[in-house]
Design an enzyme around this catalytic site. Sequence first.
Site, mmCIF file in Angstrom:
data_model
loop_
_atom_site.group_PDB
_atom_site.id
_atom_site.type_symbol
_atom_site.label_atom_id
_atom_site.label_comp_id
_atom_site.label_asym_id
_atom_site.label_seq_id
_atom_site.Cartn_x
_atom_site.Cartn_y
_atom_site.Cartn_z
ATOM 1 N N LYS A 1 0.618 -1.235 -0.179
ATOM 2 C CA LYS A 1 -0.016 -0.009 -0.087
ATOM 3 C C LYS A 1 0.903 1.108 -0.063
ATOM 4 C CE LYS A 1 -3.232 -2.979 0.458
ATOM 5 N NZ LYS A 1 -4.472 -3.510 0.282
HETATM 6 C C1 LIG Z 1 -5.377 -4.785 0.959
HETATM 7 C C2 LIG Z 1 -6.972 -4.698 1.039
HETATM 8 C C3 LIG Z 1 -7.206 -4.778 2.241
HETATM 9 C C4 LIG Z 1 -6.785 -5.530 3.264
HETATM 10 O O1 LIG Z 1 -5.784 -4.749 4.188
HETATM 11 P P1 LIG Z 1 -4.900 -5.655 5.251
HETATM 12 O O2 LIG Z 1 -4.167 -4.334 6.081
HETATM 13 O O3 LIG Z 1 -4.132 -6.752 4.573
HETATM 14 O O4 LIG Z 1 -5.975 -6.423 5.990
HETATM 15 C C5 LIG Z 1 -8.821 -4.526 2.296
HETATM 16 N N1 LIG Z 1 -9.640 -4.116 1.445
HETATM 17 C C6 LIG Z 1 -8.817 -3.698 0.058
HETATM 18 C C7 LIG Z 1 -9.746 -3.111 -0.820
HETATM 19 C C8 LIG Z 1 -7.373 -3.964 0.047
HETATM 20 O O5 LIG Z 1 -6.963 -3.961 -1.135
#
Ligand SMILES: *Cc1c(COP(=O)(O)O)cnc(C)c1O
Length: 391
Positions: free
Chosen positions: A186
């Site tokens: 991210k």
């Molecule tokens: C990456 C992602 C998540 C999950 O995030 P985590 O921190 O890995 O739990 C949730 N929703 C979307 C749309 C994502 O791309």
Amino acid sequence: MSLKEQRIAFHEPQFSKEEEKELLEVLRSGWVTSGPKVSDFESSFKDFTKGLHAVAFNSCTASMHVALASWGIGPGDEVVTTPLTFCATIEAIEYVGATPVLADIDCNDGNLSIDEVAMCINPRTRVLLPVHYSGFPCELQEINILAQEHDLKVLEDAALAVGSMYYNKPIGSHSDAVAFSFYATKNISTGEGGMLTCKDKEYAEKCRRLSLHGMSKDAWKRYSDRGSWYYEIQELGFKYNMTDLAAALGLVQLEKVESGNARRREIADLYISRFSTLPFLKPFQWEVPSHIVHNRHLFPLVLDIDKLSISRNEFIERLYDLGVCTSVHYIPIHYHPYYKNKYGWKKGDFPNTEYLFERLISLPIYPSMTDVDVEKVASAVEKVGSENLVF
Ligand SMILES: *Cc1c(COP(=O)(O)O)cnc(C)c1O
């Protein structure tokens, strides 16, 4: 030849000496789990998003689970969300025993269609859970108005939307609760991590309690001269707290997010200027309305497959052969066997989502990409498309 020279990775971590230094400091401090760094990160993140309260978690998934649990959402309740998302969004609903209800998307930006959401609302609906697809903000004003009319809560899945803005206010400040992810890929990464921003103070306190076993130190005040060992469990909580190690990374990453997102926007502009004349692509998020700032977490390409003799999957293979790694966001929720079996969803249920899914390819986009890297990706796209055009 290094891997980097051989091909363009889909993603590269953006860590440097500063992160290393901060991590070492935490290690040497003797306190690695939730402590002063987590408090600092919560407070910096709250300032950055203009959220009223911020609670740190060990993932975005965990934060969404707790967000729903803290509202008392459970069996018999419905949560309206999108089929074009990562499975985590739906898992959070499943964890509390509520029922996910999928509304179709708008093909222009990949976000929930407000009309489709409105049609899903019934007396069992308790929460609207919009996802900012690729970091492009949903129409939050319309979503929140709809929620108010029907007395619903709004939880935003802003896993991809750190630094995106809606009407001059950052994502994180618009709805009852907003969940962010700091997963490896991210725009901010703590390895694994998440944050919930929210408007209500008591709700924030409940979320914080549930993130750590449901442990309450309030009772402690009644025994305040007896040492700090006392706590009470008043409700069932979870083990979802963020560590100081992760928060130390987050603090450094947060300082870089604006410049990183600015570079992402530059890369997106380069792509768009190279792609706008190619006959085998459909415009997708190429124009951003003036009330929105897009953090360009992803750059989804949409193929006009009627003009191509190869499928999306073959297009991905050809790009790989030319040294470009890509991805697809996302396999629609209703295609996954677990959800198909549980809810009887099938192909044909969400035509707009399916239409986009068959055409989508996510291109590499991250701050450390050079203009040369971007050009390499763009010319690979142009080459594969032009070689497989149908006339
Ligand atoms: C990456 C992602 C998540 C999950 O995030 P985590 O921190 O890995 O739990 C949730 N929703 C979307 C749309 C994502 O791309």
